[in-house]
Scaffold this active site. Structure first.
Site, mmCIF file in Angstrom:
data_model
loop_
_atom_site.group_PDB
_atom_site.id
_atom_site.type_symbol
_atom_site.label_atom_id
_atom_site.label_comp_id
_atom_site.label_asym_id
_atom_site.label_seq_id
_atom_site.Cartn_x
_atom_site.Cartn_y
_atom_site.Cartn_z
ATOM 1 N N ALA A 89 1.462 -1.253 -0.112
ATOM 2 C CA ALA A 89 0.080 0.708 0.181
ATOM 3 C C ALA A 89 0.650 1.638 -0.065
ATOM 4 O O ALA A 89 0.105 1.858 -0.368
ATOM 5 C CB ALA A 89 -1.193 -0.015 0.511
ATOM 6 N N THR A 90 1.747 1.283 0.334
ATOM 7 C CA THR A 90 2.565 2.594 0.644
ATOM 8 C C THR A 90 3.653 2.425 -0.376
ATOM 9 O O THR A 90 3.241 4.298 -1.353
ATOM 10 C CB THR A 90 4.258 2.307 1.663
ATOM 11 O OG1 THR A 90 4.133 2.199 3.061
ATOM 12 C CG2 THR A 90 5.161 3.100 1.219
ATOM 13 N N ASN A 169 -6.743 3.172 10.383
ATOM 14 C CA ASN A 169 -5.440 2.038 11.300
ATOM 15 C C ASN A 169 -5.713 2.235 12.188
ATOM 16 O O ASN A 169 -5.353 1.686 13.117
ATOM 17 C CB ASN A 169 -4.081 2.338 10.163
ATOM 18 C CG ASN A 169 -4.064 3.943 9.834
ATOM 19 O OD1 ASN A 169 -4.239 4.732 9.703
ATOM 20 N ND2 ASN A 169 -2.793 3.614 10.821
ATOM 21 N N CYS A 341 4.285 2.038 11.994
ATOM 22 C CA CYS A 341 4.728 2.795 11.660
ATOM 23 C C CYS A 341 4.603 3.915 12.248
ATOM 24 O O CYS A 341 5.908 4.090 11.930
ATOM 25 C CB CYS A 341 4.212 3.743 10.050
ATOM 26 S SG CYS A 341 3.419 2.379 9.330
#
Length: 400
Positions: A89-90, A169, A341
């Site tokens: 996804a990044t 998220n 993250c």
């Protein structure tokens, strides 16, 4: 069962400790059915899917195209070729955001996102801001939902892109994608959504957006693979981040990892078949967990909208103590104090700050995630352990 080893200068202690995993927003275990389908493509059917002049390559290409169809079916894409395989996804978010912005910069330089996006989206916007783009970060309401009025007012004749995530998220809130889509279509602005936390958990509709990012390891697939939906009709144009053999419609060059693509496809197929039953079960877990916590602890607050949320993500603040302290008090329960993250940061969650959560409550937050392999016994144990640790820490706290 996991073996934890503690060492000192005088002795060595080995303790057998059963781990309860409650961090499904950070990552999910690879489903065994996914792994089984991937395995032949590592050592036996190892052909390059772009080498279509012999049988091994053709076989690999067929496997990749089957996987592409499965991803397209899950999100309702009109054409499987609208699915571009990426490393996750990044990368998908960066291709979508930077690629669209750079291709359309002659039309305008305003790009819009929200203040609670994933770090990879916010950092992509920051990079473009340094290139001279006009970046607008739309606020959210106290329930974590994007302020639609502010969003619409932010769009002007220079606006070329809006990027709003489908599910957050950290707090699990579901954004009003249909309403955002309607605004963008009316204003003739491209709309991208980071759907890494939504695909496979709730129904998503590719027809409502122009670009959509997907992650493999969030839906019981392998790490290192994802996808980007890029609409073909009318065609969405973007500048690739890097160049090579022109694979993936020229948007993402490089040899595709056949086993990973196959794994993502199988994960999407399983999600499509089992999502409704999974949602029902996780909803029961969520309701039980919250009732037990609120019945046994005072001054606990649910972060994010109480209704517009996925069932597998709960974010709670416990007044009077630190979230890190709760986690240290129960090392055999895997939960999070925010996004994976940003877990090494001592700063309170920027997502909770955007919701106007008090700084002390932001520091006291926990994210609890349920998933496909969560059992009722684990929900029972984790909730009891949290109650026990919170009560113990509050008894020791001079603030409480």
């Amino acid at each position: 069962m996991v073996t934890l080893v503690y060492a000192s200068s005088e002795y060595l202690v080995v303790e057998m400790m059963s781990i309860t995993y409650m961090d499904y927003q950070a990552t999910t275990p690879c489903d065994r059915r996914v792994l089984d389908e991937m395995l032949p493509y590592f050592c036996e059917d190892f052909g390059n899917p772009h080498s279509v002049n012999h049988s091994m390559g053709i076989q690999a290409k067929k496997a990749v195209e089957s996987a592409r169809n499965r991803v397209a079916n899950l999100i309702g894409a009109a054409d499987p070729l609208e699915i571009i395989f990426t490393s996750g996804a990044t990368e998908s978010n960066n291709i979508a955001i930077q690629g669209v912005a750079r291709f359309h910069k002659e039309k305008g330089r305003r790009i819009i996102t929200s203040v609670i996006e994933h770090k990879c989206v916010l950092e992509a916007f920051c990079a473009l801001e340094r290139e001279g783009f006009d970046v607008v970060k739309v606020p959210v309401l106290k329930n974590g939902i994007v302020d639609l009025q502010h969003l619409e007012q932010s769009i002007n004749n220079e606006t070329i892109l809006v990027s709003i995530m489908t599910v957050n998220n950290e707090i699990g809130t579901i954004q009003p994608i249909d309403e955002i889509s309607e605004i963008c279509r009316r204003k003739n602005v491209l709309f991208h959504t980071d759907a890494a936390q939504a695909v496979g958990k709730i129904n998503v509709d590719a027809s409502k957006v122009d670009l959509m990012s997907i992650s493999g390891h969030k839906i019981y697939g392998p790490k290192g693979v994802g996808a980007l939906y890029v609409r073909k009709k009318p065609r969405v144009r973007l500048t690739p981040l890097f160049f090579g053999g022109g694979q993936e419609r020229g948007m993402r060059s490089g040899t595709l990892p056949t086993p990973l693509c196959v794994g993502l496809g199988k994960a999407c197929e399983i999600a499509q078949q089992e999502m409704d039953a999974e949602n029902t079960r996780l909803g029961e877990f969520k309701n039980y967990f919250l009732k037990k916590i609120f019945d046994n602890l005072s001054k606990v607050y649910l972060n994010g909208d109480a209704e517009r949320r996925i069932n597998g993500c709960i974010n709670l603040s416990f007044e009077g103590i630190e979230g890190e302290g709760i986690m240290l008090g129960m090392p055999n329960v895997c939960v999070s104090s925010g996004s994976a993250c940003t877990s090494e940061s001592l700063e309170p969650s920027y997502v909770l700050r955007a919701l106007s959560v008090r700084e002390d409550l932001a520091h006291s937050s926990l994210r609890i995630g349920f998933g496909r392999f969560t059992t009722f016994e684990e929900v029972e144990y984790a909730s009891s352990k949290i109650i026990e640790v919170v009560n113990r820490l509050r008894d020791m706290s001079p603030i409480w």
